[in-house]
Design an enzyme around this catalytic site. Structure first.
Site, mmCIF file in Angstrom:
data_model
loop_
_atom_site.group_PDB
_atom_site.id
_atom_site.type_symbol
_atom_site.label_atom_id
_atom_site.label_comp_id
_atom_site.label_asym_id
_atom_site.label_seq_id
_atom_site.Cartn_x
_atom_site.Cartn_y
_atom_site.Cartn_z
ATOM 1 N N LYS A 191 21.506 9.583 8.888
ATOM 2 C CA LYS A 191 20.788 9.688 7.362
ATOM 3 C C LYS A 191 19.673 8.784 7.255
ATOM 4 O O LYS A 191 19.973 7.563 7.034
ATOM 5 C CB LYS A 191 21.887 9.397 6.746
ATOM 6 C CG LYS A 191 21.833 10.328 5.158
ATOM 7 C CD LYS A 191 20.583 10.148 4.534
ATOM 8 C CE LYS A 191 20.661 9.319 3.707
ATOM 9 N NZ LYS A 191 19.496 8.807 2.758
ATOM 10 N N GLU A 266 24.892 -4.323 7.585
ATOM 11 C CA GLU A 266 23.736 -5.193 7.468
ATOM 12 C C GLU A 266 22.995 -5.224 6.320
ATOM 13 O O GLU A 266 22.379 -4.142 6.177
ATOM 14 C CB GLU A 266 22.636 -4.904 8.820
ATOM 15 C CG GLU A 266 21.819 -6.252 9.364
ATOM 16 C CD GLU A 266 20.786 -6.167 8.348
ATOM 17 O OE1 GLU A 266 20.824 -6.501 7.004
ATOM 18 O OE2 GLU A 266 19.545 -6.315 9.076
ATOM 19 N N CYS A 300 14.467 -7.521 6.115
ATOM 20 C CA CYS A 300 15.798 -8.199 5.945
ATOM 21 C C CYS A 300 15.896 -9.721 6.537
ATOM 22 O O CYS A 300 16.374 -10.491 5.902
ATOM 23 C CB CYS A 300 16.803 -7.635 6.823
ATOM 24 S SG CYS A 300 16.980 -5.855 6.456
ATOM 25 N N GLU A 396 17.587 -11.404 -3.065
ATOM 26 C CA GLU A 396 16.554 -10.936 -2.064
ATOM 27 C C GLU A 396 15.667 -10.113 -2.967
ATOM 28 O O GLU A 396 16.266 -8.992 -3.305
ATOM 29 C CB GLU A 396 17.345 -10.137 -0.914
ATOM 30 C CG GLU A 396 16.339 -9.786 0.188
ATOM 31 C CD GLU A 396 17.284 -8.657 1.002
ATOM 32 O OE1 GLU A 396 17.907 -7.783 0.599
ATOM 33 O OE2 GLU A 396 17.097 -8.816 2.384
HETATM 34 P P1 ADP Z 1 17.285 0.055 -0.425
HETATM 35 O O1 ADP Z 1 17.659 -0.982 -1.596
HETATM 36 O O2 ADP Z 1 16.830 -0.603 0.946
HETATM 37 O O3 ADP Z 1 16.719 1.348 -0.593
HETATM 38 P P2 ADP Z 1 19.747 1.324 0.051
HETATM 39 O O4 ADP Z 1 21.068 0.670 0.095
HETATM 40 O O5 ADP Z 1 19.769 2.004 -1.238
HETATM 41 O O6 ADP Z 1 18.736 0.103 0.292
HETATM 42 O O7 ADP Z 1 19.605 2.300 0.968
HETATM 43 C C1 ADP Z 1 19.617 2.238 2.438
HETATM 44 C C2 ADP Z 1 20.333 3.607 3.084
HETATM 45 O O8 ADP Z 1 21.393 3.903 2.335
HETATM 46 C C3 ADP Z 1 19.377 4.706 2.650
HETATM 47 O O9 ADP Z 1 19.380 5.643 3.798
HETATM 48 C C4 ADP Z 1 20.021 5.491 1.406
HETATM 49 O O10 ADP Z 1 19.750 6.563 1.203
HETATM 50 C C5 ADP Z 1 21.436 5.033 1.600
HETATM 51 N N1 ADP Z 1 22.070 5.332 0.611
HETATM 52 C C6 ADP Z 1 21.793 5.107 -0.786
HETATM 53 N N2 ADP Z 1 22.904 5.257 -1.708
HETATM 54 C C7 ADP Z 1 24.090 5.478 -0.781
HETATM 55 C C8 ADP Z 1 25.500 5.819 -1.036
HETATM 56 N N3 ADP Z 1 26.002 5.927 -2.347
HETATM 57 N N4 ADP Z 1 26.097 5.888 -0.020
HETATM 58 C C9 ADP Z 1 25.556 6.146 1.341
HETATM 59 N N5 ADP Z 1 24.392 5.884 1.498
HETATM 60 C C10 ADP Z 1 23.421 5.452 0.516
#
Ligand code: ADP
Length: 495
Positions: A191, A266, A300, A396
Site C-alpha cells: 500500500k 519504522e 527519517c 520530527e
Molecule cells: P506521513 O506522515 O509520512 O504521511 P503516515 O503514517 O500518515 O505518514 O503515512 C505512511 C503510510 O501509512 C501511507 O501509506 C499512508 O497512506 C498509510 N496510512 C495512513 N493512515 C493509516 C492507517 N490508519 N492505517 C494504515 N495505514 C495508514
C-alpha cells in the site's frame, strides 16, 4: 527561476489502477483519489482508491499464490534470478521511475535517478543473492532416554507480507520491504502513500516483466485510513512492515498485536549530529548540511539536531548558513535546483508552524524562515540556534529546519543526544577513535554514521529504538524477519 523556464522530460504514467493477481483493476466501488504535482498544482492522475473489498481481493490473491502458486516452491536460485532481472529492469527504467517520484512528491529528479532508484535496484540485487542461501542450523543433541537425538532448523517463508510505505522514498522503501520478503519466498501486498503511488505501480509492472508470477506482488493504492487500515488489520496477512508516522504506527501495532502477526515499524526520528572539537570540519560540513537539507529534510534519518562543541559551534553555524544560502530551491526537474518541493500544502503548513514555534519559544533564527507562498510548495532551508527543550528540537519536522545546540563535554553531548523520544540514528564527527567508540556505545539508536551521513545499506540492518519503532529491515536480521525458523528433533536408535 520558474517552472515555465524548464522543459520536463516526457514519461509514461503507469495505469492508475490496483494491481491484484496480475490484473489491473479499478476499485470495486469506483473510488479514486487525485495525485497532484506539488511544484505546479496540476493534476498528475486520478488513482484507484482501494476499499476493504479490494484489499480482501489482494490479500486473497497473495495467499492463493503463496499456498498454490509457484513462487514459494520455486528454488532459491530461480527466485534469485527473477529478482536480479527485476534489479536490471529498475535500472533500465530509472528515468521513468524517478520522473514519477519527482512529479508526485517533488523530490529532485536528479537525486531520484542517481540515488533512490539505483539503490532500490541494489536492494533487489542484494537479496537476490540471499535467495539460495536461506538456511537453518544443525547440531547433535544429548541422548533423550534410550534415544539418540539430532536437531536442525529450517527457515520457511511466512506467507503474505503487507508493506505500507511512505511518500518520501516510495520505490526505495518498497524495495527494502519487498526484496527480502520475495527472496525468502513470501508473497506481498503493498500500500503506497497517496502522495506518491505511481512508482510503486510501475515497480509492479517491472516485476511482471521480470517473470515474477502474478499474485506475488499486489498493489493496493488508496487512502491510509481506508486501504492502509484494511491491510494492516487484515486477518490473512502474516507480517506487516510499516514506515510512517508514530500515530499510525501505534494503531497498526494494536491491530497486529491482537493477531500475533509479525510486525516491523519504522516511525522516523530526530537524529542528533554530534560534532566534537577534533572533527575534520571541512570534510564534515557537507555531510552535516546534507543531513539537514537533502530532500528538503523529508528523510527519517535527517540529522536536524546539530550538537556542536562550543569551540566549533560558530564554524558549524557558518557552514550550515553557507549551505542554506547557496541552496537553489526550485522545480524538481530543473538541473539547477539543489532542493525541490515539500510534498503538499499540509506538510508545508506544518513546517511553517514549527518555524513560528521556534521563534516564539526564543530560538535564534539565523537564516531562512517562512517563505512567501507562490505556485509550488517550496520551503526555505532554515537554521536556528537553540536548546534541546525547544519544540523544534523535540519533534520530527520533516522539513529543512536545523537546530544547532552547543555542548561542553562528551558526557553532555551524549546526554543531549539521548534526550529524545526517538532512537533511529545518530551521526558522530570526530577524528579520535577512542571517543568515537565510547560515544557510539552510549547512543540509544539503531544506526550510527561516523564522519558521514547517508542511505541505509541493504547489507546492514535498519530500524529504530524507543519511539522510532520496533524490528529491523534489511541485512541478515531483516531477511530473518521474513522467515519463521522451524526446529526439528530427530530421534534414532543407536546401532
Ligand atoms: P506521513 O506522515 O509520512 O504521511 P503516515 O503514517 O500518515 O505518514 O503515512 C505512511 C503510510 O501509512 C501511507 O501509506 C499512508 O497512506 C498509510 N496510512 C495512513 N493512515 C493509516 C492507517 N490508519 N492505517 C494504515 N495505514 C495508514
Amino acid at each position: 527561476m520558474t517552472t515555465a523556464d524548464i522543459t520536463r522530460p516526457v514519461f509514461d504514467l503507469p495505469e492508475p489502477l490496483l494491481r491484484i493477481g496480475g490484473a489491473r483493476v479499478g476499485a470495486a466501488d469506483g473510488a479514486t483519489y487525485t495525485s497532484t504535482d506539488p511544484a505546479t498544482g496540476e493534476v498528475v492522475a486520478e488513482i484507484a482508491a482501494a476499499g476493504q473489498e479490494d484489499v480482501d481481493a489482494a490479500v486473497r490473491s497473495a495467499r492463493h499464490q503463496f499456498e498454490h502458486g509457484e513462487w514459494s516452491r520455486t528454488s532459491g536460485p530461480e527466485r534469485g534470478k527473477a529478482l536480479t532481472r527485476l534489479a536490471a529492469l529498475i535500472e533500465a527504467d530509472a528515468e521513468t521511475l524517478a520522473a514519477l517520484e519527482a512529479v508526485e512528491m517533488g523530490k529532485l529528479y536528479r537525486d531520484s535517478v542517481g540515488g533512490d532508484i539505483p539503490c532500490a535496484a541494489e536492494a533487489f540485487r542484494h537479496f537476490a543473492g540471499w535467495a539460495d542461501k536461506i538456511s537453518g542450523s544443525a547440531m547433535s543433541l544429548p541422548n533423550f532416554g534410550p534415544q539418540q537425538r539430532f536437531g536442525y532448523t529450517v527457515r520457511q517463508p511466512l506467507g503474505v507480507v503487507a508493506a505500507i510505505t511512505p511518500w518520501n522514498n516510495p520505490a526505495l522503501i518498497a524495495a527494502w520491504k519487498l526484496a527480502p520478503a520475495l527472496a525468502a519466498g513470501n508473497t506481498a501486498v503493498v500500500k503506497p502513500a497517496e502522495d506518491a503511488s505511481l512508482s510503486t505501480l510501475r515497480l509492479a509492472e517491472l516485476a511482471s516483466e521480470a517473470g515474477i508470477p502474478d499474485g506475488v506482488l499486489n498493489v493496493v493504492t488508496g487512502l491510509g485510513p481506508v486501504a492502509g487500515a484494511a491491510l494492516a488489520g487484515h486477518g490473512g496477512v502474516d507480517k506487516v512492515s510499516f514506515t510512517g508516522s508514530p500515530t499510525v504506527g501505534q494503531s497498526i501495532r494494536s491491530f497486529a498485536g491482537e493477531s500475533f502477526r509479525k510486525l516491523v515499524l519504522e516511525l522516523g526520528g530526530k537524529a542528533p549530529q554530534l560534532i566534537f572539537e577534533d572533527a575534520d570540519l571541512e570534510a564534515a560540513m557537507p555531510w552535516i548540511s546534507m543531513g539537514n537539507f537533502y530532500h528538503q529534510g523529508q528523510v527519517c534519518a535527517a540529522g536536524t539536531r546539530v550538537l556542536a562543541h562550543e569551540s566549533v559551534i560558530d564554524q558549524v553555524v557558518d557552514g550550515l548558513v553557507a549551505a542554506a544560502e547557496s541552496a537553489v530551491v526550485g522545480d524538481p526537474f530543473d538541473d539547477r535546483s539543489t532542493m525541490g518541493t515539500i510534498v503538499n500544502a499540509k506538510q508545508l503548513d506544518r513546517i511553517d508552524g514549527y518555524i513560528d514555534s521556534g521563534i516564539s519559544e526564543g530560538a535564534q533564527l539565523i537564516c531562512g524562515g517562512k517563505r512567501e507562498r507562490g505556485a509550488g510548495f517550496y520551503a526555505q532551508p532554515t537554521v536556528f540556534r537553540g536548546t534541546n527543550d525547544l519544540t523544534i528540537a523535540r519533534d520530527e519536522i520533516f522539513g529543512p529546519v536545523a537546530t544547532v545546540i552547543g555542548f561542553r563535554t562528551t558526557e553532555e553531548a551524549v546526554r543531549i543526544a539521548n534526550d529524545t523520544r526517538y532512537g533511529l540514528n545518530a551521526m558522530v564527527y570526530s577524528q579520535n577513535i577512542s571517543r568515537v567508540h565510547s560515544v557510539v556505545e552510549k547512543l540509544r539508536v539503531g544506526t550510527v554514521w561516523v564522519n558521514g551521513w547517508g542511505v541505509p545499506d541493504p547489507a546492514l540492518p535498519w530500524g529504530g529504538r524507543a519511539g522510532s519503532g520496533i524490528g529491523r529491515e534489511l541485512g541478515r536480521s531483516g531477511l530473518d524477519g521474513d522467515t519463521e525458523e522451524k526446529t526439528v528433533h530427530i530421534g534414532f536408535d543407536s546401532m
